[in-house]
Design a protein around this motif. Structure first.
Motif, PDB file in Angstrom:
ATOM      1  N   SER A 181       0.849   4.158   5.276  1.00 55.91           N
ATOM      2  CA  SER A 181       0.532   4.691   6.601  1.00 55.91           C
ATOM      3  C   SER A 181      -0.226   3.627   7.380  1.00 55.91           C
ATOM      4  O   SER A 181      -0.835   2.724   6.794  1.00 55.91           O
ATOM      5  CB  SER A 181      -0.312   5.959   6.482  1.00 55.91           C
ATOM      6  OG  SER A 181      -1.591   5.645   5.968  1.00 55.91           O
TER       7      SER A 181
ATOM      8  N   CYS B 174      -3.047   3.259  10.730  1.00 56.46           N
ATOM      9  CA  CYS B 174      -3.923   3.884  11.720  1.00 56.46           C
ATOM     10  C   CYS B 174      -4.442   2.752  12.599  1.00 56.46           C
ATOM     11  O   CYS B 174      -5.428   2.086  12.262  1.00 56.46           O
ATOM     12  CB  CYS B 174      -5.062   4.624  11.015  1.00 56.46           C
ATOM     13  SG  CYS B 174      -6.026   5.670  12.127  1.00 56.46           S
TER      14      CYS B 174
ATOM     15  N   PHE C 118      -0.458   7.175  11.974  1.00 56.06           N
ATOM     16  CA  PHE C 118      -1.650   7.934  12.358  1.00 56.06           C
ATOM     17  C   PHE C 118      -2.278   7.408  13.643  1.00 56.06           C
ATOM     18  O   PHE C 118      -3.383   7.807  14.010  1.00 56.06           O
ATOM     19  CB  PHE C 118      -2.711   7.851  11.251  1.00 56.06           C
ATOM     20  CG  PHE C 118      -2.386   8.623  10.006  1.00 56.06           C
ATOM     21  CD1 PHE C 118      -2.169   9.983  10.043  1.00 56.06           C
ATOM     22  CD2 PHE C 118      -2.313   7.975   8.778  1.00 56.06           C
ATOM     23  CE1 PHE C 118      -1.884  10.706   8.897  1.00 56.06           C
ATOM     24  CE2 PHE C 118      -2.030   8.680   7.620  1.00 56.06           C
ATOM     25  CZ  PHE C 118      -1.810  10.045   7.671  1.00 56.06           C
ATOM     26  N   SER C 119      -1.611   6.514  14.340  1.00 56.61           N
ATOM     27  CA  SER C 119      -2.217   5.763  15.436  1.00 56.61           C
ATOM     28  C   SER C 119      -2.602   6.623  16.636  1.00 56.61           C
ATOM     29  O   SER C 119      -1.954   7.629  16.938  1.00 56.61           O
ATOM     30  CB  SER C 119      -1.255   4.673  15.899  1.00 56.61           C
ATOM     31  OG  SER C 119      -0.927   3.812  14.828  1.00 56.61           O
TER      32      SER C 119
ATOM     33  N   PHE D  30      -8.828   7.848  14.126  1.00 54.58           N
ATOM     34  CA  PHE D  30      -8.058   8.759  13.282  1.00 54.58           C
ATOM     35  C   PHE D  30      -8.234  10.182  13.810  1.00 54.58           C
ATOM     36  O   PHE D  30      -9.296  10.777  13.687  1.00 54.58           O
ATOM     37  CB  PHE D  30      -8.518   8.686  11.828  1.00 54.58           C
ATOM     38  CG  PHE D  30      -7.773   9.638  10.933  1.00 54.58           C
ATOM     39  CD1 PHE D  30      -6.480   9.350  10.523  1.00 54.58           C
ATOM     40  CD2 PHE D  30      -8.357  10.818  10.511  1.00 54.58           C
ATOM     41  CE1 PHE D  30      -5.774  10.238   9.716  1.00 54.58           C
ATOM     42  CE2 PHE D  30      -7.671  11.714   9.699  1.00 54.58           C
ATOM     43  CZ  PHE D  30      -6.374  11.419   9.302  1.00 54.58           C
TER      44      PHE D  30
ATOM     45  N   ALA E 263      -5.948   0.710   8.024  1.00 52.42           N
ATOM     46  CA  ALA E 263      -6.734   1.171   9.172  1.00 52.42           C
ATOM     47  C   ALA E 263      -7.411  -0.007   9.860  1.00 52.42           C
ATOM     48  O   ALA E 263      -8.162  -0.757   9.210  1.00 52.42           O
ATOM     49  CB  ALA E 263      -7.791   2.184   8.713  1.00 52.42           C
TER      50      ALA E 263
ATOM     51  N   ILE F   1     -13.331   4.805  12.318  1.00 53.67           N
ATOM     52  CA  ILE F   1     -11.954   5.061  11.854  1.00 53.67           C
ATOM     53  C   ILE F   1     -11.948   5.308  10.349  1.00 53.67           C
ATOM     54  O   ILE F   1     -11.358   6.279   9.854  1.00 53.67           O
ATOM     55  CB  ILE F   1     -11.036   3.870  12.200  1.00 53.67           C
ATOM     56  CG1 ILE F   1     -10.871   3.724  13.710  1.00 53.67           C
ATOM     57  CG2 ILE F   1      -9.669   4.031  11.533  1.00 53.67           C
ATOM     58  CD1 ILE F   1     -10.209   2.411  14.134  1.00 53.67           C
TER      59      ILE F   1
ATOM     60  N   LEU G  55     -11.221   8.855   8.393  1.00 54.37           N
ATOM     61  CA  LEU G  55     -10.078   8.884   7.478  1.00 54.37           C
ATOM     62  C   LEU G  55     -10.523   9.304   6.078  1.00 54.37           C
ATOM     63  O   LEU G  55      -9.912  10.183   5.453  1.00 54.37           O
ATOM     64  CB  LEU G  55      -9.415   7.501   7.450  1.00 54.37           C
ATOM     65  CG  LEU G  55      -8.283   7.301   6.454  1.00 54.37           C
ATOM     66  CD1 LEU G  55      -7.110   8.224   6.760  1.00 54.37           C
ATOM     67  CD2 LEU G  55      -7.819   5.833   6.455  1.00 54.37           C
TER      68      LEU G  55
END
Length: 236
Positions: free
Chosen positions: A41, A43, A67-68, A74, A101, A183, A187
């Motif tokens: 994933s 972010c 997840f951006s 987040f 992230a 972030i 998360l």
């Protein structure tokens, strides 16, 4: 690499973006993560100049869950994370997740923070969402009302304000570092509530994405893997 001396002096350790992501991929292979048995994933900020991260991750891990949001905050919450893990391969009774992230900032060849060029634009800014927030902070008047026509910027301001002392106006680089901290914290908070480490291994890899005059770089920050419930720091 025009800005290498600048990045050396400010950050000490940094990588070309692809090199960092490739190294993270190679390191995680040592812990049993492969593109066949894991799902990745990202972010990051919605900014198009940030999307190179997604492209590199796709080349290594396959299509990544996104997840951006603005500035990389987040905001997907439990529902988003549950959707992500439900898409993970189940190999030998185990699931594996990789979370990338990053906050981001542009730095030009004259060490101007937040300044970059874009296609057809001699001067632009990144992160634009943080610059906007910083302008409000500097002006001494911040609208923290949840604006349904500008939800992500509203959430960003509300969340980052919780990290600042009353009256504090950080510079853009400091604000970018604070944003990265937020972030990762947000998360990790949802990971703790959603992920069952008895059934799944996962890795969190974070840093600051730097947009230089020639290419993008990554300044690494916290990186770790949780395997069979045991957390281990990754050296990247």
């Amino acid at each position: 690499m025009i800005i290498k001396p600048i990045l050396d002096r400010i950050f000490g350790k940094f990588y070309k973006e692809y090199d960092f992501l490739k190294k993270s991929y190679d390191v995680l292979k040592g812990y049993g993560f492969t593109d066949d048995n894991a799902i990745a994933s990202v972010c990051i900020c919605r900014d198009e100049i940030s999307q190179t991260v997604r492209s590199h991750v796709k080349r290594m891990w396959g299509e990544a869950f996104n997840f951006s949001s603005l500035a990389g905050l987040f905001t997907a919450g439990k529902t988003g994370l549950k959707a992500f893990i439900s898409h993970a391969p189940k190999i030998d009774g185990k699931e594996r997740y990789v979370f990338y992230a990053f906050s981001h900032i542009a730095i030009d060849e004259n060490e101007n923070m937040g300044v970059c060029k874009r296609k057809g634009l001699e001067k632009s800014h990144a992160c634009g969402a943080l610059c906007l927030f910083l302008n409000e902070l500097s002006g001494g008047k911040i609208n923290i009302r949840l604006d349904e026509e500008d939800i992500e910027e509203s959430l960003l301001k509300r969340r980052i304000l919780r990290e600042l002392k009353y009256g504090e106006v950080p510079d853009l680089l400091t604000l970018t570092k604070i944003t990265l901290k937020v972030i990762v914290e947000d998360l990790e908070n949802i990971i703790e509530k959603v992920v069952d480490s008895k059934k799944a291994d996962y890795a969190v890899i974070s840093g600051i994405q730097i947009h230089g005059p020639e290419e993008n770089y990554i300044v690494p920050d916290e990186a770790y893997v949780v395997v069979d419930g045991e957390k281990k720091k990754l050296e990247i």
